[in-house]
Scaffold this motif. Structure first.
Motif: not given
Ligand SMILES: [Zn+2]
Length: 155
Positions: A62-78, A103-113
């Motif tokens: 989860t790179s962008i936490p739940a509870g926000h319009p841009y919340s995001e969970t997706g696949p990664i490798f380690v 992808r640039a976000y503000d402090a509330n996890y909104n994508m700005i640019d």
């Protein structure tokens, strides 16, 4: 040399270690994969391409936490084996100078640019994005698959 205006934030070591632990238990949502391509499996902890013959763990992050319009969970490798967390955090990781979107976000996890870095210097793109004062952090992702690669904060 100019002082860097940004700080690279690799995946926390405890997240990588937890993924290794869960994968060892055989959990279905943590796949262990043998790497078969030199540029197909970016490790989010050491910020290098895993190399053919090495094993990686594929799991959801989860790179962008739940509870926000841009919340995001997706696949990664380690890397499946312990690796050294990327430490030259004032330098953009050499392995990911192409094939990333920032992808640039503000402090509330909104994508700005968002900007694709292909064919440009990523440092310049990051500097340009951070000139927008409300941008709090920038996430580097795969331009083709969209997967989260690492975070970039203001220095
Ligand atoms: Zn690694």
């Amino acid at each position: 040399m100019k002082t860097s205006t940004f700080r690279i934030v690799p995946l926390p070591t405890e997240v990588a270690e937890e993924a290794r632990h869960v994968a060892e238990s055989g959990a279905a949502d943590h796949a262990v994969i043998k790497v078969d391509s030199p540029i197909g499996y970016p490790c989010r902890h050491c910020l290098r391409w895993a190399q053919p013959g090495e094993r990686v763990i594929l799991f959801s992050y989860t790179s962008i936490p739940a509870g926000h319009p841009y919340s995001e969970t997706g696949p990664i490798f380690v890397h499946a084996e312990p690796c050294k967390r990327y430490s030259t955090t004032s330098e953009y990781p050499a392995d990911f100078r192409i094939g990333r979107v920032l992808r640039a976000y503000d402090a509330n996890y909104n994508m700005i640019d968002a900007e694709v870095v292909n064919g440009r210097e990523p440092e310049e793109v990051i500097e340009k994005l951070f000139q927008i004062s409300k941008i709090a952090f920038v996430d580097a992702r795969s331009v083709s698959r969209g997967c989260f690669t690492f975070r970039i904060q203001r220095a």
